[in-house]
Design an enzyme around this catalytic site. Structure first.
Site, PDB file in Angstrom:
ATOM      1  N   LYS A  55      96.212  69.486  30.298  1.00 28.23           N
ATOM      2  CA  LYS A  55      97.052  68.282  30.325  1.00 28.23           C
ATOM      3  C   LYS A  55      97.009  67.429  29.052  1.00 28.23           C
ATOM      4  O   LYS A  55      97.855  66.539  28.877  1.00 28.23           O
ATOM      5  CB  LYS A  55      96.632  67.385  31.510  1.00 28.23           C
ATOM      6  CG  LYS A  55      97.056  67.929  32.846  1.00 28.23           C
ATOM      7  CD  LYS A  55      98.521  67.672  33.118  1.00 28.23           C
ATOM      8  CE  LYS A  55      99.069  68.467  34.270  1.00 28.23           C
ATOM      9  NZ  LYS A  55      99.762  69.699  33.902  1.00 28.23           N
TER      10      LYS A  55
ATOM     11  N   TYR B 155     100.285  71.401  37.852  1.00 31.93           N
ATOM     12  CA  TYR B 155     100.118  72.234  36.657  1.00 31.93           C
ATOM     13  C   TYR B 155     101.399  72.270  35.818  1.00 31.93           C
ATOM     14  O   TYR B 155     101.341  72.105  34.598  1.00 31.93           O
ATOM     15  CB  TYR B 155      99.695  73.650  37.058  1.00 31.93           C
ATOM     16  CG  TYR B 155      99.101  74.431  35.906  1.00 31.93           C
ATOM     17  CD1 TYR B 155      97.728  74.504  35.715  1.00 31.93           C
ATOM     18  CD2 TYR B 155      99.921  75.086  34.987  1.00 31.93           C
ATOM     19  CE1 TYR B 155      97.176  75.200  34.650  1.00 31.93           C
ATOM     20  CE2 TYR B 155      99.386  75.779  33.913  1.00 31.93           C
ATOM     21  CZ  TYR B 155      98.016  75.834  33.755  1.00 31.93           C
ATOM     22  OH  TYR B 155      97.477  76.525  32.683  1.00 31.93           O
TER      23      TYR B 155
HETATM   24  C1  PHB Z   1      94.715  77.553  25.747  1.00 35.31           C
HETATM   25  O1  PHB Z   1      94.106  77.188  24.722  1.00 35.31           O
HETATM   26  O2  PHB Z   1      95.520  78.485  25.710  1.00 35.31           O
HETATM   27  C2  PHB Z   1      94.465  76.866  27.033  1.00 35.31           C
HETATM   28  C3  PHB Z   1      93.478  75.888  27.122  1.00 35.31           C
HETATM   29  C4  PHB Z   1      93.236  75.257  28.322  1.00 35.31           C
HETATM   30  C5  PHB Z   1      93.974  75.613  29.436  1.00 35.31           C
HETATM   31  C6  PHB Z   1      94.971  76.571  29.352  1.00 35.31           C
HETATM   32  C7  PHB Z   1      95.203  77.202  28.143  1.00 35.31           C
HETATM   33  O3  PHB Z   1      93.722  75.027  30.647  1.00 35.31           O
END
Ligand code: PHB
Ligand code: APR
Length: 391
Positions: free
Chosen positions: A292, A382
């Protein structure tokens, strides 16, 4: 020097604010203490929620995003040896786009410079003055000359370690977690088309990606971990154990980047003092499990740009008066969601895997993947609640 809005910090918050203000005919100057190359290469998270993508499209910033961003319609939760997909498209009819934060920053800088914006990199000794009535930002320019920027208002978009928050009398809400993330970027083609959040008794692991050639992976580690203590072989071995599921293959490849990210929940209230407005990480931090951080920064400056335009153009103070209250509603929703995802997925009690907490986690995970109501709650948070939603 004089401008309408003096913006401290050229991260997603400061740059997008400058862009949104320009679209409403408001001038700004952006002051950034790092170099352009540094901010364009800094590796951060990479999930753009639906309202973020819509805003970037509506404001002419999505040409490269639409070509190179990876549209995802779900994620997997992996626990107890099983893989469970949360189908965003089916549950809420919207999805996310995976596109690195530094790519958003590159697109914003290119758009602002093409528009003739004044963005000053490599400035130092930034100091805020006259916050309650006549703001002035003192700084040393890249050429070594001391300058003063007089402005109508200041936007503190200088991240968690910036100077702006200290100039706002505030109350802090803070939660630190007894773990961190070791993150790697690897030159290896992703083998799975969506993100995988894995709860494993050895600790959390996250499978993500940046492009058809680059995989992004994380491991839960103790908070004092030095990334240098983990060899490449150890990292791949640990990822293979924690992400294991039937039919799942992990492609290995040379590391492009390796680093440790701390985990913290933090909110400073209020987000305004006089003519100084905080936005993004300057006012709040979420642990990355909910993806987020950048999305919240973007939601803040959308509200701020409209409020400042009404104030500076029409002398209407209602938007700036409600700015902090409006933003904090969304901030607290994201704080709760990020804390909830973090608590559900990490090993919080390494010493005792049969603990009460562990059983609660597994029960929460089983419920989340088996109840449509619970899965929908995860999905709508999400993919991002609409910017107009009453929160
Ligand atoms: C990402 O760096 O791709 C990433 C980081 C945190 C998340 C999802 C993706 O919750
Ligand atoms: N003077 C000028 N610039 C400063 C100063 C200062 N005293 N202190 C910090 N900065 C700059 C930093 O170098 C950085 O480029 O402010 C910028 C803040 O940008 P971000 O940290 O990216 O914060 P923000 O724009 O709020 O974006 C939030 O970034 O931290 C990530 O994951 C987080 O995705 C979230 C997003």
């Amino acid at each position: 020097m004089r401008t309408q809005v003096g913006i401290v910090g050229a991260g997603p918050a400061g740059l997008l604010l400058s862009h949104l203000l320009a679209r409403q005919g408001i001038d700004s100057v952006v002051l950034e203490c790092r170099s352009r190359a540094y901010v364009e290469q800094r590796v951060r998270a990479g999930v753009l929620e639906h309202p973020t993508v819509e805003l970037l499209r509506e404001t002419g910033l999505a040409a490269r995003l639409d070509q190179q961003g990876l549209a995802h319609e779900g994620i997997s939760l992996r626990f107890d040896g099983g893989d469970h997909r949360i189908d965003f498209a089916d549950l809420v009819g919207r999805g996310i786009v995976v596109y690195g934060q530094q790519e958003v920053v590159k697109d914003l800088i290119a758009a602002r410079l093409a528009d003739g914006a004044d963005i000053r990199f490599d400035v130092s000794d930034v100091a805020l003055d006259g916050i309650t009535d006549a703001p002035v930002i003192g700084f040393v320019d890249a050429d070594g000359k001391r300058r003063e920027l007089a402005c109508d208002v200041i936007a503190g978009c200088d991240g968690f370690h910036g100077i702006s928050r200290a100039a706002v009398p505030h109350t802090v809400h803070d939660r630190q977690y007894p773990f961190a993330w070791l993150g790697i970027l690897a030159k290896a083609a992703p083998t799975h088309h969506e993100l995988v959040y894995a709860n494993h008794e050895r600790g959390f692991s996250l499978y993500s990606m940046r492009s058809p050639e680059v995989t992004r992976l994380y491991l839960q580690v103790p908070p004092d971990t030095d990334a240098a203590d983990w060899s490449e072989a150890q990292i791949w071995d640990e990822l293979a154990v924690r992400l294991a599921a039937e039919g799942f293959v992990l492609n290995e490849g040379p590391l492009i980047e390796k680093g440790v990210t701390g985990m913290r929940s933090f909110v400073a209230e209020p987000m305004r003092h006089g003519r100084l407005f905080l936005a993004g990480d300057a006012a709040h931090i979420v642990p990355p499990t909910g993806a987020k951080g950048m999305n919240l920064a973007i939601a803040d400056v959308r509200v701020l740009a409209d409020a400042l335009a009404e104030f500076l153009r029409d002398h209407d103070e209602s938007g700036i008066d409600s700015y902090s209250r409006t933003c904090l509603r969304r901030v607290w929703r994201a704080e709760h969601f990020s804390w909830w995802m973090t608590s559900m997925l990490h090993n919080v009690d390494a010493a005792d895997t049969d603990s009460f907490t562990r059983q609660l986690q597994l029960s929460q995970l089983r419920y989340t993947v088996s109840s449509r109501a619970a899965a929908t709650s995860l999905a709508e948070n999400y993919v991002g609640l609409p910017h107009q939603a009453a929160l």
